[in-house]
Enzyme design. Structure first.
Site, PDB file in Angstrom:
ATOM      1  N   ILE A   1       0.839  -1.206   0.000  1.00 30.23           N
ATOM      2  CA  ILE A   1       0.000   0.000   0.000  1.00 30.23           C
ATOM      3  C   ILE A   1       0.872   1.253   0.000  1.00 30.23           C
ATOM      4  O   ILE A   1       0.566   2.230  -0.690  1.00 30.23           O
ATOM      5  CB  ILE A   1      -0.947  -0.031   1.225  1.00 30.23           C
TER       6      ILE A   1
ATOM      7  N   ASP B   1      12.361   2.721  16.280  1.00 30.68           N
ATOM      8  CA  ASP B   1      13.538   3.460  16.764  1.00 30.68           C
ATOM      9  C   ASP B   1      13.221   4.962  16.769  1.00 30.68           C
ATOM     10  O   ASP B   1      13.435   5.654  15.768  1.00 30.68           O
ATOM     11  CB  ASP B   1      14.725   3.122  15.840  1.00 30.68           C
TER      12      ASP B   1
ATOM     13  N   TYR C   1      -2.552  -8.389  16.395  1.00 31.17           N
ATOM     14  CA  TYR C   1      -2.684  -7.420  15.285  1.00 31.17           C
ATOM     15  C   TYR C   1      -3.932  -6.557  15.471  1.00 31.17           C
ATOM     16  O   TYR C   1      -3.878  -5.327  15.317  1.00 31.17           O
ATOM     17  CB  TYR C   1      -2.742  -8.203  13.972  1.00 31.17           C
TER      18      TYR C   1
END
Ligand SMILES: NC(=O)c1ccc[n+]([C@@H]2O[C@H](COP(=O)([O-])OP(=O)(O)OC[C@H]3O[C@@H](n4cnc5c(N)ncnc54)[C@H](O)[C@@H]3O)[C@@H](O)[C@H]2O)c1
Length: 259
Positions: A19, A62, A151
């Protein structure tokens, strides 16, 4: 050509594939400048080279790395006006006692921490500058129960996070929205289906339109929300699912009425 991007810079995280890459292609055609960020820095560079943009290796888990990259992009290219957060990691539909803690952690880190970190690293400077637009990719899996026990909660949280950040940065001219695709036929999904992934038949059967979603259809929605055409839209979750959510209640009547 429709130049809705007006030469503004968009950062697409997770833009190397699926996507995110489809969105990058559409946005390039609409006159946006692009910075493609992805954990797969090599592939990000290839997509960027194809579209005349800039590619960077980046890991959404991060935060200091993202903040350094946000400063670098602003110094070396331009101040980003738009941000797409399309990075994601996935799981199999297994029972809770087979959902391994390391998978739970990985999914929370990338799909929830990562969305917050990316929005924070690029969105806070947008708010200081006084304008911008952010789209985070959630999922129809965040709208209700499924066997994707890690999820699903991350995607429900992303929908909520988009609302929270919309309120936080609205007066600074930054709009924040979520997009929830249904099953979208990106190469990763096509490969999984070929390998016999566990869906009960064709997932398109469960939608009002009787089909899955094309990556370009999700890309259109994302680009719309980032453009000035959506100037009064913030904090929404725009569902692009070929009517999967609308047709859910039909299951107890044997499915959507055939033509
Ligand atoms: N394809 C679908 O059916 C579907 C449906 C609903 C929601 N989504 C969501 O759309 C988004 C894009 O999914 P896709 O189908 O295009 O997947 P994809 O696997 O094709 O692309 C995901 C990209 O994210 C990158 N990525 C993964 N971890 C990362 C990290 N830690 N830091 C930076 N980049 C990282 C990958 O390298 C990859 O390029 C995801 O958030 C996914 O949950 C997809």
């Amino acid at each position: 050509m429709d130049q809705t991007g007006q030469g503004r810079l968009a950062v697409i995280i997770g833009g190397a594939n699926g996507i995110g890459a489809a969105t990058a292609r559409l946005m390039a055609a609409r006159g946006w400048r692009l910075a493609i960020l992805d954990k797969d820095g090599e592939r990000a560079g290839e997509v960027a080279a194809e579209l005349g943009g800039h590619g960077f290796a980046a890991d959404v888990t991060d935060l200091p790395g993202l903040e350094a990259l946000a400063a670098r992009v602003e110094a070396e290219i331009a101040a980003p006006y738009a941000l797409v957060i399309s990075s994601g990691t996935f799981q199999d539909p297994v029972p809770p006692d087979q959902t391994r803690p390391e998978d739970w952690d990985r999914i929370m880190r990338v799909n929830l921490d990562g969305v917050f970190f990316a929005a924070r690293a690029f969105g806070a400077p947008m708010a200081r500058r006084g304008g911008g637009a952010i789209v985070a990719i959630a999922s129809i899996i965040g709208l209700g129960g499924t066997p994707l026990h890690a999820y699903g909660p991350t995607k429900a949280a992303v929908i909520n996070l988009a609302q929270s950040l919309a309120g936080e940065w609205g007066r600074a001219g930054v709009r924040v929205n979520a997009v929830s695709p249904g099953v979208t036929l990106v190469p990763r999904v096509l490969a999984r289906r070929q390998a016999g992934a566990r869906y009960a038949g064709d997932p398109g059967v469960h939608t009002a339109l009787g089909r899955c979603v094309e990556p370009s259809e999700v890309a259109e929605t994302i680009e719309f929300l980032l453009s000035d055409r959506a100037s009064a839209i913030t904090g929404v979750n725009l569902v692009v699912d070929a009517g999967w959510d609308a047709a859910r209640g039909w299951a107890m009547y044997g499915g959507v009425r055939p033509r």
